[in-house]
Design an enzyme around this catalytic site. Structure first.
Site, PDB file in Angstrom:
ATOM      1  N   HIS A  66      55.450  33.606  30.879  1.00  0.00           N
ATOM      2  CA  HIS A  66      56.809  33.009  30.489  1.00  0.00           C
ATOM      3  C   HIS A  66      57.812  33.246  31.728  1.00  0.00           C
ATOM      4  O   HIS A  66      58.450  32.174  32.231  1.00  0.00           O
ATOM      5  CB  HIS A  66      57.392  33.591  29.306  1.00  0.00           C
ATOM      6  CG  HIS A  66      56.336  33.480  28.138  1.00  0.00           C
ATOM      7  ND1 HIS A  66      55.624  34.408  28.003  1.00  0.00           N
ATOM      8  CD2 HIS A  66      56.205  32.466  27.409  1.00  0.00           C
ATOM      9  CE1 HIS A  66      55.015  34.178  26.649  1.00  0.00           C
ATOM     10  NE2 HIS A  66      55.016  32.931  26.640  1.00  0.00           N
ATOM     11  N   THR A  96      62.236  30.253  23.004  1.00  0.00           N
ATOM     12  CA  THR A  96      61.120  30.765  22.661  1.00  0.00           C
ATOM     13  C   THR A  96      61.111  31.577  21.345  1.00  0.00           C
ATOM     14  O   THR A  96      62.342  32.031  20.757  1.00  0.00           O
ATOM     15  CB  THR A  96      60.616  32.007  23.640  1.00  0.00           C
ATOM     16  OG1 THR A  96      59.384  32.477  23.141  1.00  0.00           O
ATOM     17  CG2 THR A  96      61.422  32.755  23.954  1.00  0.00           C
ATOM     18  N   ARG A  97      59.975  31.754  20.327  1.00  0.00           N
ATOM     19  CA  ARG A  97      60.070  32.706  19.268  1.00  0.00           C
ATOM     20  C   ARG A  97      58.924  33.519  19.436  1.00  0.00           C
ATOM     21  O   ARG A  97      58.547  34.225  18.249  1.00  0.00           O
ATOM     22  CB  ARG A  97      59.731  31.767  18.025  1.00  0.00           C
ATOM     23  CG  ARG A  97      58.607  30.931  18.119  1.00  0.00           C
ATOM     24  CD  ARG A  97      58.240  30.195  17.024  1.00  0.00           C
ATOM     25  NE  ARG A  97      57.010  30.809  16.317  1.00  0.00           N
ATOM     26  CZ  ARG A  97      55.992  30.347  16.702  1.00  0.00           C
ATOM     27  NH1 ARG A  97      55.465  29.138  17.167  1.00  0.00           N
ATOM     28  NH2 ARG A  97      54.819  30.955  16.060  1.00  0.00           N
ATOM     29  N   HIS A 151      55.873  37.209  28.297  1.00  0.00           N
ATOM     30  CA  HIS A 151      55.088  38.073  29.192  1.00  0.00           C
ATOM     31  C   HIS A 151      55.238  37.469  30.548  1.00  0.00           C
ATOM     32  O   HIS A 151      55.936  36.550  30.609  1.00  0.00           O
ATOM     33  CB  HIS A 151      53.518  37.901  28.523  1.00  0.00           C
ATOM     34  CG  HIS A 151      53.452  38.312  26.983  1.00  0.00           C
ATOM     35  ND1 HIS A 151      53.649  39.728  26.533  1.00  0.00           N
ATOM     36  CD2 HIS A 151      53.300  37.650  25.831  1.00  0.00           C
ATOM     37  CE1 HIS A 151      53.671  39.831  25.295  1.00  0.00           C
ATOM     38  NE2 HIS A 151      53.473  38.670  24.989  1.00  0.00           N
ATOM     39  N   ARG A 164      53.467  23.566  26.131  1.00  0.00           N
ATOM     40  CA  ARG A 164      52.242  22.789  25.190  1.00  0.00           C
ATOM     41  C   ARG A 164      52.887  23.584  23.657  1.00  0.00           C
ATOM     42  O   ARG A 164      53.438  24.398  23.259  1.00  0.00           O
ATOM     43  CB  ARG A 164      51.052  23.869  25.704  1.00  0.00           C
ATOM     44  CG  ARG A 164      49.921  23.427  24.753  1.00  0.00           C
ATOM     45  CD  ARG A 164      48.601  24.106  25.183  1.00  0.00           C
ATOM     46  NE  ARG A 164      47.481  23.872  24.469  1.00  0.00           N
ATOM     47  CZ  ARG A 164      47.131  24.125  23.231  1.00  0.00           C
ATOM     48  NH1 ARG A 164      47.955  25.134  22.722  1.00  0.00           N
ATOM     49  NH2 ARG A 164      45.805  23.894  22.997  1.00  0.00           N
TER      50      ARG A 164
END
Ligand code: PPS
Length: 571
Positions: free
Chosen positions: A204, A196-197, A201, A291
Site C-alpha cells: 500500500h 482503505t479498510r 503494508h 482491484r
C-alpha cells in the site's frame, strides 16, 4: 485549494450560538429516535458536508431516482441511497404530531439533529438491493443490511446540533472543512486520496508513493474508514495504530493521515463512485482505485459478487462528471530479485513475484507463523500480533448444545477440569442450570426466553474471550438462530467458537432421566419440554458431534481436546 465540492458547495448543517441553544431547548419536548451506528455514520457525513450536496437522508423522489439512475432529482450524480429506517410504531408517533419535528439522538441521549419529517415511505428493498448492490443475496453485507433495516424510510429538513460524539482519535477525525483547511495550510492543491479498510503494508505504501510519483506535484491523503466496514475486518483501533506507524515510512511532507467515519456498504461499482464524491468533498483532486474496490467478497456458492476490476471501470466511466481524476491501479506484487513492488501488469518479464493475501496473513497471525519483512513493517506486525494473538493465546468458547440429560453438563465439567490442568488461561463454566440461577433467573422456557438466555450466555462468553479467557457453555440452546447469534458475538470479539452437539437421542436421555424431569413431563406436570413437546433444531454444521449413548465421558473429553489441539487452541 483542492477540488470544488460535489454540487458546488460544501454543506454544513450545524447550528451555532443562540440558534443551537434554541434548538436544544425545542428538542426536549420532541419524540426521540435513537440512531443506530450506521445512521450515526451517515448523519455525521450529511451534517459536515462529506455527502455534499445531500442535506438530509433521502426523501422518496430522491431515493427512487438514486436507486434507479444514480442521480439526485437535480440530475447530479449520486450512487448510494442514504436512508433513515424506522418501524411502524415510530411512524405512528410521527403521524400523531402536528408539527412533525423529531429529535435524532445517539444511544447516550445526546442530541445530534432535529428532523422536520416531510417524507415517510415504504421502500421496495428488493429493488434497492438489486439496483444499488447488484444482488439480492443476503451473503452480501450491503444487501443484508438493507434487508434487515426497518420497513419505513423517513426524511426531512435537518437542523444539526452536533456531530456524533467520538472518544478516540479526535485529532485525526477531521471534517471535510478541517481537511481542506489542513491542505490549505500545507499549500497542497493537488491531492491524491487513498481509501482503505485494511491495515496498510508495504504494497500500500509503495502503491501510494508510486501514484504520487506518476502525478508530479500531488500529495497524499491517506483516508481510511473507521465507521463500519465489512464484518470480520480487523477492528479500526488496531488499524489506526498500523496507519500511524506506517506514516513514518513516507518521505517527509508527502502524506497526511485522516480518518473517515463512513459506514461502507461494500457495494463495489456504485460504492467506488460514492467514495470518489466523498473524497472530492474532503478536497482531494485524485482518487486511487485498486482491484476489487469496496468488494463484498463471495456469495454462498463461492463466486465473487463483482468482477475484480468492475468498480475501477465504473469509476473511470464517471471520471469526467465526477471531476476527480481516477488513478486505476492493478494489484501490487513483490519482485524478490529487485526487492521492489510492481503493479502486476508491469512486472519485468520472467520475474518471480510474491504476495500474501489477507486470508494467509490471518492464518500466519493465528498460527504465530513468520511474516516476512518484504511484506510489511516490523512495527505493523507487532501491532497486529497484539490484536490477533496466535490461537494458543486467543480466548475461545466451547458451546455445548443438546437435550436435557444428553450429557452436556457432565462433559462440560470434565472438560473444565482437563483444561484447568493443561493451560494457563482463565476458564469459566457457564452451565445451563447455573446460568438460569444467576444470569437468567427471571426467564422461563418460551422461545423468546430461551433465545434471550442464549444471547446472554453468548454475550458473557464473548466478553470472557475478549479478555483472553476460555468459556465453556452448556445450555440446551434449541434454536439455530440464537446459537448463530452467540457464535457471531464471540467471533466479533476475537474469540474462537467451537460448537459441540451432544447428539444423544431423546429416548436415551429419557431413559437416563437423571433429574426425573422426563417422568414429570409424562405425568403431565411439566409442559414445553425440549425434545418432547418443544422443538430442538439440531445444528447443521457443528465443529463436533458426540453421542454419549456409547461414548464415555473421558472419551468425549479426549475428542474435544484433540479437536482443540488440531485447531491450535491448546498445545
Ligand atoms: S435453554 O433452552 O437453552 O434456554 O435451556 P437451559 O437454559 O439450558 O435450561 C435447561 C435446564 O432447565 C431445566 N428445564 C427445562 N429444560 C427444557 N425444557 C423445559 N421446559 C425445562 N424446564 C426446566 C432442565 O433441567 C435443563 O437442564 P439440563 O442441564 O439441560 O438438563
Amino acid at each position: 485549494p483542492g477540488s470544488v465540492p460535489h454540487g458546488g458547495r460544501l454543506v454544513d448543517l450545524l447550528l451555532k450560538g443562540d440558534d443551537l441553544v434554541e434548538l436544544k431547548k425545542r428538542s426536549l419536548s420532541l419524540p426521540s429516535l435513537v440512531l443506530t451506528r450506521r445512521h450515526q455514520c451517515d448523519i455525521e457525513l450529511i451534517l459536515n458536508g462529506g455527502f455534499s450536496p445531500l442535506t438530509s437522508f433521502m426523501d422518496e423522489p430522491t431515493y427512487n431516482r438514486v436507486v434507479e439512475e444514480m442521480r439526485l432529482p437535480s440530475g447530479i450524480l449520486f450512487p448510494m441511497p442514504i436512508t433513515l429506517d424506522v418501524n411502524q410504531e415510530f411512524v405512528d408517533i410521527i403521524n400523531g404530531l402536528n408539527v412533525k419535528d423529531i429529535a435524532l439522538r445517539d444511544e447516550e441521549g445526546n442530541l445530534i439533529a432535529v428532523m422536520n419529517v416531510s417524507s415517510i415511505f415504504k421502500a421496495n428493498k428488493e429493488k434497492e438491493c438489486r439496483l444499488s448492490m447488484g444482488s439480492v443475496d443476503p451473503y452480501h453485507p450491503g444487501v443484508d443490511q438493507i434487508l434487515k433495516s426497518k420497513e419505513y424510510y423517513i426524511a426531512g429538513k435537518l437542523e444539526g446540533a452536533q456531530l456524533p460524539v467520538h472518544y478516540d482519535y479526535n485529532s485525526l477525525r477531521r471534517t471535510p472543512l478541517e481537511v481542506r483547511t489542513m491542505l490549505a495550510e500545507r499549500g497542497w492543491t493537488n491531492v491524491i486520496a487513498f481509501q482503505t479498510r485494511n491495515p496498510m503494508h508495504r504494497a500500500h505504501r509503495e502503491l501510494t508513493v508510486r501514484a504520487a510519483e506518476l502525478n508530479p506535484g500531488c500529495k497524499l491523503l491517506i483516508h481510511p474508514v473507521v465507521g463500519m466496514t465489512k464484518p470480520g475486518d480487523i477492528d479500526y483501533h488496531t488499524r489506526v495504530k498500523c496507519y500511524q506507524s506506517i506514516m513514518g515510512s513516507y518521505p517527509e511532507g508527502l502524506a497526511e493521515l485522516s480518518l473517515l467515519p463512513l459506514a461502507m456498504r461494500m457495494g463495489g461499482p456504485r460504492e467506488v463512485v460514492w467514495h470518489a464524491i466523498i473524497r472530492k468533498n474532503f478536497g482531494a483532486t485524485h482518487f486511487i482505485v485498486g482491484r476489487d474496490h469496496a468488494g463484498p467478497g463471495e456469495d454462498k456458492s463461492g463466486k465473487p459478487f463483482y468482477e475484480p476490476y468492475e468498480a475501477q471501470e465504473n469509476a473511470l466511466k464517471y471520471e469526467s462528471e465526477l471531476g476527480v481524476k481516477i488513478l486505476p491501479f492493478q494489484m501490487m506484487v513483490y519482485v524478490e530479485a529487485e526487492d521492489k513492488y510492481y503493479p502486476v501488469d508491469q512486472v519485468p518479464q520472467g520475474a518471480k513475484t510474491s504476495n500474501i493475501s489477507g486470508t494467509t496473513l490471518r492464518h500466519l497471525l493465528r498460527t504465530g507463523g513468520e511474516i516476512p519483512n518484504w511484506f510489511t513493517y516490523e512495527s505493523v506486525v507487532r501491532i497486529l500480533r497484539q490484536s490477533c494473538p496466535p490461537r494458543v493465546k486467543q480466548g475461545f468458547t466451547v458451546f455445548f448444545t443438546g437435550f436435557s440429560g444428553s450429557g452436556k453438563s457432565t462433559i462440560a465439567n470434565a472438560l473444565h477440569e482437563a483444561l484447568l490442568a493443561a493451560n494457563e488461561r482463565s476458564i469459566t463454566l457457564l452451565d445451563g442450570d447455573v446460568v438460569r440461577t444467576f444470569l437468567s433467573s427471571e426467564l422461563g422456557f418460551s422461545k423468546e426466553h430461551r433465545d434471550l438466555n442464549i444471547k446472554r450466555i453468548g454475550f458473557v462468553a464473548s466478553e470472557i474471550n475478549k479478555a483472553g479467557g476460555i468459556a465453556i457453555c452448556a445450555p440446551i440452546a434449541p434454536y439455530e438462530v440464537a446459537r448463530k447469534f452467540a457464535r457471531d458475538l464471540v467471533n466479533n470479539n476475537q474469540g474462537g467458537f467451537v460448537e459441540v452437539h451432544i447428539s444423544t437421542p431423546i429416548e436415551v436421555c429419557e431413559k437416563r432421566d437423571r433429574k426425573g424431569l422426563y417422568a414429570k413431563v409424562r405425568a403431565g406436570q411439566l409442559k414445553g419440554f425440549t425434545g418432547i413437546d418443544d422443538p430442538y433444531e439440531a445444528p447443521v454444521n457443528p465443529e463436533l458431534k458426540i453421542d454419549t449413548t456409547d461414548t464415555t465421558v473421558s472419551e468425549s473429553v479426549k475428542q474435544i481436546l484433540s479437536f482443540l489441539q488440531k485447531e491450535g487452541y491448546i498445545q
